[in-house]
Design an enzyme around this catalytic site. Structure first.
Site, PDB file in Angstrom:
ATOM      1  N   GLU A 100       0.969  -1.414  -0.135  1.00 39.13           N
ATOM      2  CA  GLU A 100      -0.034  -0.018   0.016  1.00 39.13           C
ATOM      3  C   GLU A 100       0.804   1.288  -0.004  1.00 39.13           C
ATOM      4  O   GLU A 100       1.841   1.293   0.657  1.00 39.13           O
ATOM      5  CB  GLU A 100      -0.851  -0.066   1.195  1.00 39.13           C
ATOM      6  CG  GLU A 100      -2.176  -0.517   1.069  1.00 39.13           C
ATOM      7  CD  GLU A 100      -3.121   0.589   0.499  1.00 39.13           C
ATOM      8  OE1 GLU A 100      -2.755   1.375  -0.261  1.00 39.13           O
ATOM      9  OE2 GLU A 100      -4.439   0.659   0.633  1.00 39.13           O
ATOM     10  N   ASP A 101       0.272   2.307  -0.504  1.00 39.55           N
ATOM     11  CA  ASP A 101       1.112   3.373  -0.557  1.00 39.55           C
ATOM     12  C   ASP A 101       0.974   4.208   0.767  1.00 39.55           C
ATOM     13  O   ASP A 101       1.978   4.475   1.413  1.00 39.55           O
ATOM     14  CB  ASP A 101       0.387   4.528  -1.517  1.00 39.55           C
ATOM     15  CG  ASP A 101      -0.928   4.599  -1.577  1.00 39.55           C
ATOM     16  OD1 ASP A 101      -1.611   4.110  -0.790  1.00 39.55           O
ATOM     17  OD2 ASP A 101      -1.524   5.222  -2.542  1.00 39.55           O
ATOM     18  N   ASP A 104      -4.421   5.850   5.960  1.00 40.23           N
ATOM     19  CA  ASP A 104      -4.863   7.026   6.503  1.00 40.23           C
ATOM     20  C   ASP A 104      -5.975   6.470   7.447  1.00 40.23           C
ATOM     21  O   ASP A 104      -5.606   6.235   8.640  1.00 40.23           O
ATOM     22  CB  ASP A 104      -5.394   7.808   5.433  1.00 40.23           C
ATOM     23  CG  ASP A 104      -6.010   9.112   6.184  1.00 40.23           C
ATOM     24  OD1 ASP A 104      -5.923   9.344   7.063  1.00 40.23           O
ATOM     25  OD2 ASP A 104      -6.575   9.915   5.160  1.00 40.23           O
ATOM     26  N   ARG A 166       2.018  12.166  -9.013  1.00 39.92           N
ATOM     27  CA  ARG A 166       2.406  10.653  -8.765  1.00 39.92           C
ATOM     28  C   ARG A 166       3.764  10.510  -9.113  1.00 39.92           C
ATOM     29  O   ARG A 166       4.428   9.696  -8.595  1.00 39.92           O
ATOM     30  CB  ARG A 166       1.525   9.629  -9.607  1.00 39.92           C
ATOM     31  CG  ARG A 166      -0.030   9.582  -9.026  1.00 39.92           C
ATOM     32  CD  ARG A 166      -0.542   8.253  -9.525  1.00 39.92           C
ATOM     33  NE  ARG A 166      -2.092   8.451  -9.850  1.00 39.92           N
ATOM     34  CZ  ARG A 166      -2.962   8.013  -8.538  1.00 39.92           C
ATOM     35  NH1 ARG A 166      -2.114   7.711  -7.552  1.00 39.92           N
ATOM     36  NH2 ARG A 166      -4.110   8.018  -8.630  1.00 39.92           N
TER      37      ARG A 166
HETATM   38  P1  5GP Z   1      -7.687   5.102   3.972  1.00 40.07           P
HETATM   39  O1  5GP Z   1      -8.610   4.191   3.350  1.00 40.07           O
HETATM   40  O2  5GP Z   1      -6.624   4.571   4.802  1.00 40.07           O
HETATM   41  O3  5GP Z   1      -8.368   6.328   4.704  1.00 40.07           O
HETATM   42  O4  5GP Z   1      -6.805   5.743   2.699  1.00 40.07           O
HETATM   43  C1  5GP Z   1      -5.988   4.964   1.882  1.00 40.07           C
HETATM   44  C2  5GP Z   1      -6.076   5.718   0.443  1.00 40.07           C
HETATM   45  O5  5GP Z   1      -6.303   7.038   0.451  1.00 40.07           O
HETATM   46  C3  5GP Z   1      -4.614   5.602  -0.067  1.00 40.07           C
HETATM   47  O6  5GP Z   1      -4.174   4.335  -0.413  1.00 40.07           O
HETATM   48  C4  5GP Z   1      -4.417   6.751  -0.873  1.00 40.07           C
HETATM   49  O7  5GP Z   1      -4.811   6.565  -2.051  1.00 40.07           O
HETATM   50  C5  5GP Z   1      -5.396   7.902  -0.335  1.00 40.07           C
HETATM   51  N1  5GP Z   1      -4.679   8.756   0.809  1.00 40.07           N
HETATM   52  C6  5GP Z   1      -4.898   8.841   2.042  1.00 40.07           C
HETATM   53  N2  5GP Z   1      -4.095   9.607   2.519  1.00 40.07           N
HETATM   54  C7  5GP Z   1      -3.624  10.283   1.179  1.00 40.07           C
HETATM   55  C8  5GP Z   1      -2.447  11.454   1.448  1.00 40.07           C
HETATM   56  O8  5GP Z   1      -2.149  12.213   2.345  1.00 40.07           O
HETATM   57  N3  5GP Z   1      -2.296  11.726   0.119  1.00 40.07           N
HETATM   58  C9  5GP Z   1      -2.613  11.084  -1.128  1.00 40.07           C
HETATM   59  N4  5GP Z   1      -2.194  11.685  -2.217  1.00 40.07           N
HETATM   60  N5  5GP Z   1      -3.634  10.111  -1.046  1.00 40.07           N
HETATM   61  C10 5GP Z   1      -3.902   9.581   0.144  1.00 40.07           C
END
Ligand code: 5GP
Length: 180
Positions: A100-101, A104, A166
């Site tokens: 995973e990148d 959050d 990206r």
């Molecule tokens: P989660 O489901 O954990 O809230 O979010 C995961 C996804 O939201 C990540 O894979 C990413 O694509 C996007 N995301 C969450 N935080 C960030 C951030 O700080 N910057 C960017 N560009 N994308 C984010």
């Protein structure tokens, strides 16, 4: 037009990313003891990280990709996950490492993990480049983490804002006027 002009500050530079990815790759190769590994990348954000990580793992590695959507074009989670593209490969009885990148809220990760778990892999671990280290609702902790980051919106090295940035080779924070 340089996209670097849109960056307010660099959080993690190219050298730091490179060094950390090499360390992670060595640790992963060691932990799996040379067993074949299926790297599953979540498109599109994990692509640069997965490509570098795969090259840092000295063991038989295959790659597959899923696409899910949780954010749309905004900078805040919309609270739902949708599958846009499923894996090509079968994961049953395989050692799977989900790449995973960024984590959050953990919503995307927990959704994808549940889905993969149902397919009975031999093992399932998580490697996240960045972790916002929030108290995730489901107590998600990646098995491998690149860097902890503050709770702010970051771009670069796979992470986008409205599909851009990206291709920045580092992780940074955008100037506030870019969002407006
Ligand atoms: P989660 O489901 O954990 O809230 O979010 C995961 C996804 O939201 C990540 O894979 C990413 O694509 C996007 N995301 C969450 N935080 C960030 C951030 O700080 N910057 C960017 N560009 N994308 C984010």
């Amino acid at each position: 037009m340089s996209i670097r002009n849109d960056i307010e500050r660099v959080l993690i530079n190219e050298q730091q990313l490179h060094d950390r990815v090499i360390t992670l790759g060595e640790r992963i190769a060691q932990d799996y003891g040379g067993r074949p590994l299926l790297l599953v990348g979540v498109l599109k954000g994990a692509v640069p990280f997965l490509a570098d990580l795969a090259r840092a793992i000295d063991a038989p590695v295959e790659m597959d990709f899923m696409a899910v959507s949780s954010y749309g074009n905004s900078t805040h989670s919309q609270g739902y996950v949708r599958i846009l593209k499923d894996l090509d490969d079968i994961v049953i009885d395989r050692d799977v490492l989900l790449v995973e990148d960024i984590i959050d809220t953990g919503l995307t990760l927990s959704y994808v993990l549940d889905l993969l778990r149902q397919r009975a892999p031999a093992s399932l671990r998580v490697c996240a480049l960045l972790d916002k280290q929030k108290v995730h609702a489901k107590h998600l902790h990646p098995d491998y983490t690149g860097f902890p980051v503050e709770d702010e919106f970051v771009v670069g090295y796979g992470l986008d804002y409205a599909q851009r940035y990206r291709n920045l080779p580092f992780i940074g924070v955008l100037k506030p006027e870019i969002y407006r």
